[in-house]
Design a protein around this motif. Structure first.
Motif, PDB file in Angstrom:
ATOM      1  N   SER A   1       0.814  -1.219   0.000  1.00  0.00           N
ATOM      2  CA  SER A   1       0.000   0.000   0.000  1.00  0.00           C
ATOM      3  C   SER A   1       0.850   1.272   0.000  1.00  0.00           C
ATOM      4  O   SER A   1       0.381   2.331  -0.396  1.00  0.00           O
TER       5      SER A   1
ATOM      6  N   GLU B   1       1.994   1.197  -4.107  1.00  0.00           N
ATOM      7  CA  GLU B   1       1.020   0.995  -5.174  1.00  0.00           C
ATOM      8  C   GLU B   1       0.405   2.329  -5.579  1.00  0.00           C
ATOM      9  O   GLU B   1       0.031   3.134  -4.735  1.00  0.00           O
ATOM     10  N   GLY B   2       0.315   2.563  -6.881  1.00  0.00           N
ATOM     11  CA  GLY B   2      -0.303   3.790  -7.375  1.00  0.00           C
ATOM     12  C   GLY B   2       0.519   4.435  -8.468  1.00  0.00           C
ATOM     13  O   GLY B   2       1.425   3.839  -9.038  1.00  0.00           O
TER      14      GLY B   2
ATOM     15  N   TRP C   1       3.112   7.295  -9.718  1.00  0.00           N
ATOM     16  CA  TRP C   1       4.217   8.144  -9.287  1.00  0.00           C
ATOM     17  C   TRP C   1       4.578   9.057 -10.455  1.00  0.00           C
ATOM     18  O   TRP C   1       4.716   8.594 -11.587  1.00  0.00           O
TER      19      TRP C   1
ATOM     20  N   VAL D   1       3.698   3.668 -12.962  1.00  0.00           N
ATOM     21  CA  VAL D   1       2.516   3.072 -12.336  1.00  0.00           C
ATOM     22  C   VAL D   1       2.960   1.767 -11.682  1.00  0.00           C
ATOM     23  O   VAL D   1       3.497   0.888 -12.348  1.00  0.00           O
TER      24      VAL D   1
ATOM     25  N   ARG E   1       1.815  -1.542  -9.465  1.00  0.00           N
ATOM     26  CA  ARG E   1       0.658  -2.356  -9.072  1.00  0.00           C
ATOM     27  C   ARG E   1       1.045  -3.307  -7.952  1.00  0.00           C
ATOM     28  O   ARG E   1       2.197  -3.708  -7.826  1.00  0.00           O
TER      29      ARG E   1
ATOM     30  N   ARG F   1       4.198  11.011  -5.269  1.00  0.00           N
ATOM     31  CA  ARG F   1       2.965  10.224  -5.355  1.00  0.00           C
ATOM     32  C   ARG F   1       1.897  11.042  -6.049  1.00  0.00           C
ATOM     33  O   ARG F   1       1.652  12.191  -5.732  1.00  0.00           O
TER      34      ARG F   1
ATOM     35  N   ASP G   1      -2.274  11.457  -7.562  1.00  0.00           N
ATOM     36  CA  ASP G   1      -3.612  11.180  -7.091  1.00  0.00           C
ATOM     37  C   ASP G   1      -4.438  10.344  -8.071  1.00  0.00           C
ATOM     38  O   ASP G   1      -5.540   9.930  -7.760  1.00  0.00           O
TER      39      ASP G   1
ATOM     40  N   PRO H   1      -5.977   7.350 -10.215  1.00  0.00           N
ATOM     41  CA  PRO H   1      -6.180   5.932  -9.909  1.00  0.00           C
ATOM     42  C   PRO H   1      -5.305   5.040 -10.791  1.00  0.00           C
ATOM     43  O   PRO H   1      -4.918   5.436 -11.873  1.00  0.00           O
ATOM     44  N   VAL H   2      -5.033   3.843 -10.299  1.00  0.00           N
ATOM     45  CA  VAL H   2      -4.175   2.911 -11.040  1.00  0.00           C
ATOM     46  C   VAL H   2      -4.971   2.270 -12.151  1.00  0.00           C
ATOM     47  O   VAL H   2      -6.051   1.822 -12.003  1.00  0.00           O
TER      48      VAL H   2
END
Length: 154
Positions: free
Chosen positions: A45, A48-49, A51, A62, A64, A149, A151, A153-154
Protein backbone atom coordinates in the motif's frame (compact mmCIF):
# COMPACT_ATOMS: atom_id res chain seq x y z
CA UNK A 1 47.22 -1.10 52.23
CA UNK A 2 49.67 -0.73 49.38
CA UNK A 3 49.24 1.51 46.36
CA UNK A 4 48.69 -1.50 44.11
CA UNK A 5 45.86 -2.74 46.32
CA UNK A 6 44.18 0.69 46.18
CA UNK A 7 44.48 1.05 42.40
CA UNK A 8 43.27 -2.45 41.54
CA UNK A 9 39.51 -1.84 42.35
CA UNK A 10 39.53 1.42 40.37
CA UNK A 11 41.05 -0.26 37.32
CA UNK A 12 38.63 -3.18 37.58
CA UNK A 13 35.67 -0.80 37.95
CA UNK A 14 36.78 1.26 34.94
CA UNK A 15 37.18 -1.86 32.81
CA UNK A 16 33.75 -3.14 33.90
CA UNK A 17 32.14 0.17 32.88
CA UNK A 18 33.90 0.03 29.48
CA UNK A 19 32.80 -3.57 28.87
CA UNK A 20 29.19 -2.73 29.79
CA UNK A 21 29.22 0.27 27.44
CA UNK A 22 30.49 -1.86 24.54
CA UNK A 23 27.91 -4.59 25.19
CA UNK A 24 25.05 -2.07 25.38
CA UNK A 25 26.27 -0.36 22.17
CA UNK A 26 26.42 -3.62 20.20
CA UNK A 27 23.06 -4.71 21.60
CA UNK A 28 21.47 -1.44 20.47
CA UNK A 29 22.96 -1.82 16.96
CA UNK A 30 21.72 -5.38 16.67
CA UNK A 31 18.20 -4.46 17.80
CA UNK A 32 18.11 -1.45 15.46
CA UNK A 33 19.16 -3.63 12.51
CA UNK A 34 16.53 -6.23 13.36
CA UNK A 35 13.88 -3.50 13.33
CA UNK A 36 14.97 -2.23 9.90
CA UNK A 37 17.47 0.41 10.91
CA UNK A 38 14.85 2.38 12.80
CA UNK A 39 12.80 2.85 9.63
CA UNK A 40 9.56 1.00 9.05
CA UNK A 41 9.59 -1.41 6.10
CA UNK A 42 7.54 -0.77 2.99
CA UNK A 43 4.20 -2.43 2.35
CA UNK A 44 2.38 -2.80 -0.97
CA UNK A 45 0.00 0.00 0.00
CA UNK A 46 3.01 2.33 0.43
CA UNK A 47 4.11 1.94 -3.19
CA UNK A 48 1.02 1.00 -5.17
CA UNK A 49 -0.30 3.79 -7.37
CA UNK A 50 0.86 6.44 -9.81
CA UNK A 51 4.22 8.14 -9.29
CA UNK A 52 4.99 11.34 -11.22
CA UNK A 53 8.55 12.49 -11.93
CA UNK A 54 9.34 15.55 -9.82
CA UNK A 55 11.23 17.18 -12.70
CA UNK A 56 8.88 16.25 -15.57
CA UNK A 57 5.16 15.66 -15.11
CA UNK A 58 5.01 13.71 -18.40
CA UNK A 59 7.18 10.95 -16.97
CA UNK A 60 5.12 8.56 -14.87
CA UNK A 61 5.53 5.24 -13.17
CA UNK A 62 2.52 3.07 -12.34
CA UNK A 63 3.14 0.48 -9.61
CA UNK A 64 0.66 -2.36 -9.07
CA UNK A 65 0.30 -4.57 -6.03
CA UNK A 66 0.97 -7.76 -8.00
CA UNK A 67 4.64 -6.88 -8.67
CA UNK A 68 4.07 -5.38 -12.10
CA UNK A 69 4.63 -1.79 -13.14
CA UNK A 70 4.62 0.44 -16.21
CA UNK A 71 6.71 3.42 -17.22
CA UNK A 72 5.65 6.04 -19.69
CA UNK A 73 7.94 6.34 -22.67
CA UNK A 74 9.32 9.63 -21.26
CA UNK A 75 10.33 7.95 -18.01
CA UNK A 76 11.79 4.96 -19.85
CA UNK A 77 13.85 7.19 -22.14
CA UNK A 78 15.16 9.26 -19.24
CA UNK A 79 15.96 6.42 -16.83
CA UNK A 80 17.03 3.75 -19.32
CA UNK A 81 18.56 5.87 -22.06
CA UNK A 82 17.72 6.15 -25.73
CA UNK A 83 15.11 8.14 -27.55
CA UNK A 84 11.48 7.99 -26.47
CA UNK A 85 9.49 5.34 -28.27
CA UNK A 86 7.28 6.63 -31.08
CA UNK A 87 4.25 4.56 -30.02
CA UNK A 88 2.34 5.80 -26.99
CA UNK A 89 2.17 2.50 -25.12
CA UNK A 90 3.71 2.15 -21.68
CA UNK A 91 6.75 -0.04 -21.10
CA UNK A 92 6.18 -3.00 -18.75
CA UNK A 93 8.35 -3.48 -15.68
CA UNK A 94 8.53 -5.61 -12.56
CA UNK A 95 9.33 -4.56 -9.02
CA UNK A 96 10.15 -6.05 -5.63
CA UNK A 97 11.09 -4.78 -2.22
CA UNK A 98 14.71 -4.26 -1.25
CA UNK A 99 16.51 -6.22 1.43
CA UNK A 100 16.51 -5.85 5.21
CA UNK A 101 19.47 -3.46 5.08
CA UNK A 102 17.30 -0.84 3.42
CA UNK A 103 13.63 -1.51 4.24
CA UNK A 104 12.35 1.56 2.34
CA UNK A 105 13.87 0.43 -0.98
CA UNK A 106 12.11 -1.02 -4.00
CA UNK A 107 13.94 -2.40 -7.04
CA UNK A 108 12.51 -1.99 -10.54
CA UNK A 109 13.49 -3.84 -13.69
CA UNK A 110 12.33 -2.65 -17.09
CA UNK A 111 12.35 -5.26 -19.83
CA UNK A 112 12.31 -3.46 -23.14
CA UNK A 113 11.07 -5.86 -25.83
CA UNK A 114 13.40 -4.21 -28.36
CA UNK A 115 16.49 -4.73 -26.22
CA UNK A 116 17.93 -7.82 -24.58
CA UNK A 117 19.42 -5.87 -21.68
CA UNK A 118 17.19 -4.96 -18.77
CA UNK A 119 17.23 -1.50 -17.27
CA UNK A 120 17.30 -1.57 -13.47
CA UNK A 121 16.93 1.21 -10.94
CA UNK A 122 15.89 1.66 -7.32
CA UNK A 123 13.41 3.90 -5.57
CA UNK A 124 13.90 4.78 -1.92
CA UNK A 125 10.53 5.86 -0.53
CA UNK A 126 10.59 8.45 2.24
CA UNK A 127 8.88 7.93 5.58
CA UNK A 128 5.73 9.76 4.52
CA UNK A 129 5.31 7.58 1.42
CA UNK A 130 4.82 10.69 -0.72
CA UNK A 131 8.25 10.96 -2.35
CA UNK A 132 10.75 8.46 -3.74
CA UNK A 133 14.38 9.12 -4.65
CA UNK A 134 15.83 7.40 -7.76
CA UNK A 135 19.16 5.61 -7.41
CA UNK A 136 21.15 2.86 -9.07
CA UNK A 137 20.20 3.79 -12.63
CA UNK A 138 22.00 1.12 -14.65
CA UNK A 139 21.91 2.60 -18.13
CA UNK A 140 20.32 5.99 -18.57
CA UNK A 141 21.67 8.34 -15.87
CA UNK A 142 18.90 10.72 -16.85
CA UNK A 143 17.60 13.87 -15.24
CA UNK A 144 14.84 12.26 -13.16
CA UNK A 145 16.03 12.12 -9.56
CA UNK A 146 12.74 11.70 -7.72
CA UNK A 147 9.09 10.71 -8.08
CA UNK A 148 6.16 12.08 -6.10
CA UNK A 149 2.96 10.22 -5.35
CA UNK A 150 0.12 11.13 -7.73
CA UNK A 151 -3.61 11.18 -7.09
CA UNK A 152 -4.66 9.41 -10.29
CA UNK A 153 -6.18 5.93 -9.91
CA UNK A 154 -4.17 2.91 -11.04
Amino acid sequence: MTDVARVRPWVAGGMAVAVIAVVVGFGYDILTDLRGGGRSPLHVSDVEGVWIAAEDDGARLVVRGDGSAELTREAQADLCGGAPRPEPRAIPATWNFGDSDDPRLMNLEVRDPDSADPCCFDLTVDGSGARARVSGVSVGAGSISAFVRGDAPV
